[in-house]
Design a protein around this motif. Structure first.
Motif, short mmCIF file in Angstrom:
data_model
loop_
_atom_site.label_atom_id
_atom_site.label_comp_id
_atom_site.label_asym_id
_atom_site.label_seq_id
_atom_site.Cartn_x
_atom_site.Cartn_y
_atom_site.Cartn_z
N ALA A 110 -18.97 26.13 -18.57
CA ALA A 110 -19.91 27.14 -19.13
C ALA A 110 -21.31 26.30 -18.84
O ALA A 110 -22.40 26.08 -19.96
CB ALA A 110 -20.37 27.31 -21.03
N GLY A 111 -21.31 26.59 -17.32
CA GLY A 111 -22.71 26.41 -17.01
C GLY A 111 -23.20 25.76 -15.29
O GLY A 111 -21.50 26.66 -14.53
N CYS A 127 -19.33 29.32 -15.38
CA CYS A 127 -20.13 30.56 -16.41
C CYS A 127 -21.49 30.66 -15.53
O CYS A 127 -21.31 32.02 -15.18
CB CYS A 127 -20.22 30.23 -17.07
SG CYS A 127 -18.56 30.94 -18.05
N GLY A 128 -22.39 29.76 -14.61
CA GLY A 128 -23.49 30.19 -14.18
C GLY A 128 -24.09 30.27 -15.67
O GLY A 128 -23.98 29.77 -16.54
N ALA A 129 -25.07 31.73 -15.80
CA ALA A 129 -25.92 31.30 -16.15
C ALA A 129 -24.92 33.03 -17.89
O ALA A 129 -25.76 33.25 -18.35
CB ALA A 129 -27.26 32.55 -15.91
N LEU A 130 -23.95 33.16 -17.00
CA LEU A 130 -23.24 34.31 -17.89
C LEU A 130 -22.49 33.64 -18.88
O LEU A 130 -22.49 32.68 -19.41
CB LEU A 130 -21.43 34.71 -17.41
CG LEU A 130 -22.25 35.51 -16.01
CD1 LEU A 130 -21.06 35.76 -15.57
CD2 LEU A 130 -22.62 37.22 -16.84
N ILE A 165 -11.47 33.38 -4.60
CA ILE A 165 -12.25 33.78 -5.62
C ILE A 165 -12.57 33.65 -6.33
O ILE A 165 -13.65 34.30 -6.94
CB ILE A 165 -11.44 35.84 -5.11
CG1 ILE A 165 -10.50 35.46 -6.21
CG2 ILE A 165 -10.48 36.21 -4.06
CD1 ILE A 165 -9.53 36.80 -6.40
N ALA A 166 -13.08 32.78 -7.08
CA ALA A 166 -13.28 32.65 -8.25
C ALA A 166 -13.85 31.12 -8.55
O ALA A 166 -13.24 30.57 -9.00
CB ALA A 166 -12.27 32.67 -9.76
N ARG A 167 -15.01 30.78 -8.61
CA ARG A 167 -15.79 29.43 -8.22
C ARG A 167 -17.03 29.82 -8.97
O ARG A 167 -16.85 29.03 -10.71
CB ARG A 167 -15.84 29.13 -7.45
CG ARG A 167 -15.36 28.89 -5.96
CD ARG A 167 -14.45 26.96 -6.25
NE ARG A 167 -13.39 27.06 -5.99
CZ ARG A 167 -12.57 26.10 -5.61
NH1 ARG A 167 -12.80 25.38 -6.78
NH2 ARG A 167 -11.95 25.57 -4.50
N ASP A 168 -18.12 30.60 -9.01
CA ASP A 168 -19.01 30.43 -9.96
C ASP A 168 -19.06 31.95 -9.93
O ASP A 168 -19.24 33.30 -9.36
CB ASP A 168 -19.86 30.16 -9.15
CG ASP A 168 -20.27 28.95 -8.18
OD1 ASP A 168 -19.84 28.03 -9.17
OD2 ASP A 168 -20.54 28.48 -7.41
N LEU A 169 -19.16 32.46 -11.60
CA LEU A 169 -18.59 33.96 -11.66
C LEU A 169 -20.19 34.79 -11.99
O LEU A 169 -19.63 35.45 -12.00
CB LEU A 169 -18.10 33.77 -13.57
CG LEU A 169 -16.91 33.25 -13.39
CD1 LEU A 169 -16.34 33.41 -14.94
CD2 LEU A 169 -15.86 34.07 -12.83
N ASP A 170 -21.20 34.17 -11.99
CA ASP A 170 -22.52 34.36 -12.67
C ASP A 170 -22.56 35.31 -10.76
O ASP A 170 -23.99 36.09 -10.90
CB ASP A 170 -23.08 34.34 -12.78
CG ASP A 170 -24.17 32.64 -12.03
OD1 ASP A 170 -22.94 32.10 -11.37
OD2 ASP A 170 -24.72 32.22 -12.07
N ILE A 171 -21.88 34.99 -9.27
CA ILE A 171 -22.67 35.64 -8.14
C ILE A 171 -21.33 36.23 -7.45
O ILE A 171 -21.15 36.73 -6.66
CB ILE A 171 -22.75 34.25 -7.96
CG1 ILE A 171 -21.58 33.11 -7.33
CG2 ILE A 171 -23.94 33.38 -7.51
CD1 ILE A 171 -21.74 31.85 -6.28
N ALA A 172 -20.10 35.95 -8.45
CA ALA A 172 -18.87 37.07 -8.04
C ALA A 172 -19.05 38.39 -8.56
O ALA A 172 -19.66 38.90 -8.74
CB ALA A 172 -17.88 36.60 -8.91
#
Length: 172
Positions: A110-111, A127-130, A165-172
């Motif tokens: 979560a970051g 998660c980035g900002a999510l 396909i999944a590294r940074d979820l807030d840009i996915a």
């Protein structure tokens, strides 16, 4: 020669499998690091199952018996001035101990990527900002995109595809 239809795609396959009930869902156990179990339980109840493709639970034991995937969900615990994040250390050790023998394991942090510890075992997704609940919902769809049916009427996660396909979820 038969022409393949490209309409419907992956979601049509998942829907057909779910309708027939011809597969076992991917059982995902969420291991919490820094989160309250009662709060996390409310997230799980709202997570997409994608027509029965995914089954979510809270991991009550470190080894997550019966789970196909163990998702370590890490809330950053780094205190300003501290050299490391306690929750990251615990999750990282757990993933390293599990290996790939018992089940597939990866970590949802979560970051942002710049907050990750430099030494990590396995796949860490940020998660980035999510918020955590939104990140889990987005991750559910990425997990579904990385699954495929097997010859034994089950579904399996293509781990390497998920890595891509999944590294940074807030840009996915």
């Amino acid at each position: 020669m038969m022409k393949q239809s490209h309409t419907g795609g992956r979601s049509a396959i998942q829907h057909d499998l779910a309708k027939r009930g011809a597969f076992s869902p991917l059982r995902i156990a969420i291991r919490l690091w820094g989160y309250d179990a009662s709060s996390a339980q409310t997230w799980i109840e709202a997570l997409p199952t994608l027509d029965g493709l995914l089954l979510w639970t809270i991991a009550l034991a470190p080894s997550s018996p019966g789970a196909d995937i163990t998702l370590h969900m890490v809330k950053p615990s780094k205190v300003p001035g501290a050299p490391f994040c306690w929750n990251c250390v615990g999750a990282n050790r757990s993933v390293a101990r599990m290996g790939r023998a018992m089940s597939t394991a990866f970590t949802l942090f979560a970051g942002h990527a710049d907050q990750l510890p430099p030494a990590r075992s396995g796949l860490w997704i940020t998660c980035g900002a999510l918020p955590p609940r939104a990140a889990l919902a987005r991750l559910a769809h990425l997990i579904a995109a990385a699954t495929m049916p097997t010859s034994s009427d089950a579904v399996t996660l293509r781990y390497r595809v998920l890595e891509l396909i999944a590294r940074d979820l807030d840009i996915a």
